[in-house]
Design an enzyme around this catalytic site. Structure first.
Site, mmCIF file in Angstrom:
data_model
loop_
_atom_site.group_PDB
_atom_site.id
_atom_site.type_symbol
_atom_site.label_atom_id
_atom_site.label_comp_id
_atom_site.label_asym_id
_atom_site.label_seq_id
_atom_site.Cartn_x
_atom_site.Cartn_y
_atom_site.Cartn_z
ATOM 1 N N CYS A 57 83.332 8.430 101.685
ATOM 2 C CA CYS A 57 82.783 7.059 102.158
ATOM 3 C C CYS A 57 81.360 6.871 101.573
ATOM 4 C CB CYS A 57 82.841 6.841 103.546
ATOM 5 S SG CYS A 57 84.104 7.486 104.451
ATOM 6 N N ASP A 58 80.499 7.503 101.718
ATOM 7 C CA ASP A 58 79.360 7.273 101.534
ATOM 8 C C ASP A 58 78.492 7.815 100.246
ATOM 9 O OD1 ASP A 58 79.182 5.576 103.661
ATOM 10 O OD2 ASP A 58 78.916 7.519 105.175
ATOM 11 N N CYS A 107 80.774 11.569 106.042
ATOM 12 C CA CYS A 107 82.158 11.173 105.118
ATOM 13 C C CYS A 107 81.510 10.920 103.642
ATOM 14 C CB CYS A 107 82.837 9.919 105.681
ATOM 15 S SG CYS A 107 83.802 9.529 104.376
#
Ligand code: NDP
Length: 311
Positions: A134-135, A131
């Site tokens: 997300c990261d 992701c």
């Protein structure tokens, strides 16, 4: 007793809820632990009609949820742990709780696929991710690799260039699967490089508990090489979330729910919508569209039309 229980809270599930609630059917949405589905880990959505400037995935899902709530949908968190579909009313279990429902709409979606390498699992969250939204931030001014050649891989890679110094797309063929517009985005981006005809053989370095490099094997020459990177994003597709329905409903060889007449499953009164039954289109808008169809089909079923017409 619910008229309709919807498993899943992505575009398919929430659109179904908007329609069933507006038909005054008592509706429960079981949101799952990953409420909102895949759009919650998507950055900008540019192809959902009605948002000419684009919209962030989580914002789109929040709007859909509010719309379903406005018409009376009830929501429950958690994942479904069991279903009883042999007779009606159906039973849906979440841990120790059992819900009775006259019809069921399965919109449980699909989840990220992993390659299955030992290092991939050991370094997950330590430089290995599925992701970018997300990261990605953790890789500011770093170098990363993205594995895959579909739309998701290109989208992830393009998003990562907001942070990373360099993004290398590793693809097992010499041609991308992604759509032409997405491809152009990546090919025109000077921060993106490509490793064609290459597969990920290993991720270093488990001993250091962080990502220092990827080992790539060229499938044409058979040669392996190390590419120093600080992170690896796996974007090789998805698997349907159907384990709980195995043996209870017809699934295809990849685990997707088999549907006939668009949303009907092998069990009368159980409908499926969105990525859990779609191996072809898999778009937010097509998921929403099939959610609408499942809702209308559930309504017709409850009105008795399907029973007289035969399933
Ligand atoms: P896809 O199935 O489209 O692509 C998966 C990619 O990963 C392919 O390039 C495939 O290679 C590669 N791959 C699969 N397994 C392996 C493996 N074991 N080792 C190496 N490579 C592998 O999945 P996506 O997640 O990209 O997309 C899913 C759906 O969602 C698609 O319909 C897509 O169009 C849609 N989508 C749309 C977006 C948008 O329009 N904004 C954004 C993201 C997704 P190969 O090509 O050789 O098969």
């Amino acid at each position: 007793m619910y008229d309709v229980t919807i498993i899943g809270s992505g575009p398919a599930g929430l659109t179904a809820a908007i329609y069933t609630c507006r038909s005054e059917l008592k509706t429960l949405v079981i949101e799952g632990t990953a409420a909102g589905g895949q759009l919650m880990i998507t950055s900008e959505v540019e192809n959902f009609p009605g948002f000419p400037e684009g919209i962030e995935g989580p914002e789109l899902m929040s709007k859909m949820r509010s719309q379903a709530e406005r018409f009376g949908a009830e929501f429950k968190g958690g994942d479904v742990t069991g279903v009883k579909l042999e007779s009606r009313p159906f039973e849906v279990t979440i841990g120790s709780e059992t819900i009775e429902t006259k019809t069921l709409i399965i919109a449980s979606g699909a989840q990220s696929r992993w390659l299955g390498l030992e290092a991939e699992e050991k370094l997950r969250g330590k430089g290995v991710s599925a992701c970018a939204t997300c990261d990605g931030f953790f890789f500011t001014d770093r170098e990363v690799a993205v594995i895959g050649g579909g739309d998701a891989a290109i989208e992830e890679a393009t998003f990562l260039t907001r942070f990373a110094r360099k993004v290398t797309i590793v693809h097992r063929r010499d041609e991308l699967r992604a759509g032409k517009a997405m491809q152009k985005k990546a090919l025109d981006n000077e921060k993106i490089a490509f490793e064609w005809n290459s597969v990920l053989e290993d991720i270093l370095d488990v001993n250091e508990n962080k990502v220092t490099a990827v080992v790539l094997k060229n499938v044409k020459t058979g040669e392996s090489k190390e590419l120093p990177v600080d992170g690896v994003f796996i974007a090789i597709g998805h698997d349907p979330s159907t384990s709980v329905f195995k043996g209870k409903i017809e699934l295809d060889e990849k685990g997707y729910i088999v549907t006939k007449n668009i949303t009907r499953t092998s069990v009368p009164g159980v409908f499926a919508a969105g990525d859990v039954q779609d191996t072809r289109y898999r778009q937010a808008i097509t998921a929403a569209g099939s959610g609408c169809m499942a809702a209308i089909d559930a309504l017709k079923f409850l009105e008795g039309e399907e029973v007289s017409a035969g399933w």
